[in-house]
Design an enzyme around this catalytic site. Structure first.
Site, PDB file in Angstrom:
ATOM      1  N   TRP A  32       0.763  -0.993   0.209  1.00 34.24           N
ATOM      2  CA  TRP A  32       0.007  -0.304  -0.139  1.00 34.24           C
ATOM      3  C   TRP A  32       0.623   1.292   0.384  1.00 34.24           C
ATOM      4  CZ3 TRP A  32      -4.523  -0.724  -1.959  1.00 34.24           C
ATOM      5  CH2 TRP A  32      -4.820  -2.278  -1.731  1.00 34.24           C
TER       6      TRP A  32
ATOM      7  N   ASP B 252      -1.408   6.850   6.090  1.00 37.47           N
ATOM      8  CA  ASP B 252      -2.725   5.546   5.788  1.00 37.47           C
ATOM      9  C   ASP B 252      -2.589   5.072   6.737  1.00 37.47           C
ATOM     10  OD1 ASP B 252      -4.425   3.874   4.884  1.00 37.47           O
ATOM     11  OD2 ASP B 252      -3.310   3.270   2.843  1.00 37.47           O
TER      12      ASP B 252
ATOM     13  N   LYS C 282     -11.829  -1.559   7.129  1.00 37.76           N
ATOM     14  CA  LYS C 282     -11.480  -1.931   7.584  1.00 37.76           C
ATOM     15  C   LYS C 282     -11.454  -2.132   9.349  1.00 37.76           C
ATOM     16  CE  LYS C 282      -8.804  -3.031   4.193  1.00 37.76           C
ATOM     17  NZ  LYS C 282      -7.906  -1.922   3.625  1.00 37.76           N
TER      18      LYS C 282
HETATM   19  C1  LIG Z   1      -7.380  -2.039   2.226  1.00 40.77           C
HETATM   20  C2  LIG Z   1      -6.356  -0.760   2.729  1.00 40.77           C
HETATM   21  C3  LIG Z   1      -6.679  -0.101   1.316  1.00 40.77           C
HETATM   22  C4  LIG Z   1      -6.940   0.127  -0.262  1.00 40.77           C
HETATM   23  O1  LIG Z   1      -8.221   0.378   0.649  1.00 40.77           O
HETATM   24  P1  LIG Z   1      -9.349   1.315  -0.660  1.00 40.77           P
HETATM   25  O2  LIG Z   1     -10.567   1.746  -0.455  1.00 40.77           O
HETATM   26  O3  LIG Z   1      -9.177  -0.725  -1.719  1.00 40.77           O
HETATM   27  O4  LIG Z   1      -8.662   2.207  -1.843  1.00 40.77           O
HETATM   28  C5  LIG Z   1      -5.197   0.949   1.050  1.00 40.77           C
HETATM   29  N1  LIG Z   1      -3.721   1.078   2.426  1.00 40.77           N
HETATM   30  C6  LIG Z   1      -3.633   0.083   3.161  1.00 40.77           C
HETATM   31  C7  LIG Z   1      -3.492   0.335   4.359  1.00 40.77           C
HETATM   32  C8  LIG Z   1      -4.970  -1.109   3.057  1.00 40.77           C
HETATM   33  O5  LIG Z   1      -5.000  -1.629   4.124  1.00 40.77           O
END
Ligand SMILES: *Cc1c(COP(=O)(O)O)cnc(C)c1O
Length: 362
Positions: free
Chosen positions: A103, A173, A197
């Site tokens: 990511w 993030d 999540k």
């Molecule tokens: C799941 C995830 C993403 C991707 O998320 P989307 O909403 O599908 O773009 C990005 N960063 C992390 C840390 C994730 O767990």
């Protein structure tokens, strides 16, 4: 009796049962309106109450006040990978990225399309099985921001101490570990997280941004991708994902009702410890991907002695009501996602299954 199912999917993921029950109960008649929340105008007073409550709750749980704004945006976490450099990475400036998994690599790639980027740390040589040490981090001379991924959902690693960035605006993030533990949110200029999540259903991305940062946005950003547009209109510039925000608000209330972040963190530590114990006491039958000091409390990644046994593990765990344990293809093996809403009972059931499986197959 209904068979007990435990959801270990990495995302969309398990939601607190009491939240789902509340959604079901008021689905046809929200707040005595005689209408479903699904059919209410986003400009209605009833929805506005939910919207403002969700923002206030998020800031309160993070210990933030008037210096920060909480926005509800669309485009997923991946949308933020692009929006951050679009808004802040001005020509002639450099943005620093700390690479700890897929990511953060994707975030870096979006930055690289829009301006100068610098890799301040990278653990790819070790298959991203660890978080870099403070000594390994080398920032560029005057970066416009530094970006990291707090929990590496795919690799199963997590920052336990955030790096000291001095005056560099730190952006993170936090999709897969937001509100899973107390931390000093004031250290961050921008935090973002897809809800699917640890916060709610897919469809909304929470962005917590320092008010002062809104004054430093590039002039040429399209209106819809400009953070200031959404801050000025309180995330109601265009139609927000009403239903997703409504559920996020209920999840935030559930966290409050369960003792807040300190209590949630205690429970998360207990759940993760049960699974790591099975790995560590398995005489090498289970091999964790993450190095010990970098282990994630949210996503636990591990291998078995052979691909055949891994396949068997997935089949048998699924048959036993333990769902979503297959690992991501880039790491292989298994992954148990133990987000806030996973119960202690669920973690205990998985630990017992792991022990039994090992005894039968080693
Ligand atoms: C799941 C995830 C993403 C991707 O998320 P989307 O909403 O599908 O773009 C990005 N960063 C992390 C840390 C994730 O767990």
């Amino acid at each position: 009796m209904e068979k007990k199912i435990y959801n270990f999917y990495p995302g969309p993921a398990v939601l607190p049962r009491p939240v789902l029950e509340e959604v079901q109960e008021e689905l046809l008649n929200f707040n005595a309106t005689g209408l479903s929340i699904l059919e209410l105008s986003h400009r209605s007073k009833d929805y506005e109450g939910v919207h403002l409550e969700a923002e206030a709750r998020m800031k309160k749980l993070l210990g933030l006040g008037d210096d920060h704004r909480c926005l509800f945006l669309q485009g997923g976490t991946s949308g933020q990978f692009a929006m951050i450099p679009m808004n802040f990475l001005a020509p002639g400036r450099t943005a620093d990225y700390l690479l700890t998994g897929s990511w953060s690599q994707k975030a870096y790639k979006e930055g690289a399309r829009l301006g100068n980027v610098h890799i301040a740390a990278n653990t790819e040589e070790d298959n991203f099985n660890r978080i870099p040490s403070p000594e390994e981090i080398k920032f560029s001379p005057d970066p416009v921001y530094a970006h990291l991924t707090s929990n590496n959902t795919i690799m199963g690693t997590q920052w336990h101490d955030f790096p000291d960035c001095g005056d560099i605006p730190l952006m993170a993030d936090m999709s897969s570990d937001i509100l899973s533990r107390p931390f000093d949110a004031k250290k961050f200029s921008l935090i973002y997280a897809g809800a699917q999540k640890n916060l709610g259903p897919a469809g909304v991305t929470v962005v917590v941004i320092k008010q002062s940062l809104l004054e430093r946005i590039r002039e040429d950003v399209p209106i819809i991708f400009n953070y200031k547009t959404h801050a000025d209109k309180n995330s109601l510039y265009n139609t927000p994902p009403v239903f997703a925000i409504y559920i996020v608000n209920l999840v935030l209330k559930w966290i409050e009702d369960n003792g807040g972040l300190a209590a949630i963190a205690e429970k998360n530590r207990e759940k993760a410890a049960l699974i790591y114990k099975e790995i560590d006491e398995s005489d090498g039958f289970y091999r964790g991907h993450a190095q010990k000091e970098s282990r994630s409390l949210m996503n636990i990644t591990f291998r078995l002695p052979s691909p055949e046994l891994e396949k068997k593990f997935v089949e048998e765990s699924t048959a036993n009501g333990l769902i979503g344990l297959k690992g991501h293809r880039s790491v292989g093996g298994l992954r148990a996602s133990l987000y806030n809403a996973m119960t202690l009972e669920g973690a205990k059931t998985l630990a017992a299954f792991m022990r039994e499986f090992r005894q039968e197959n080693s």
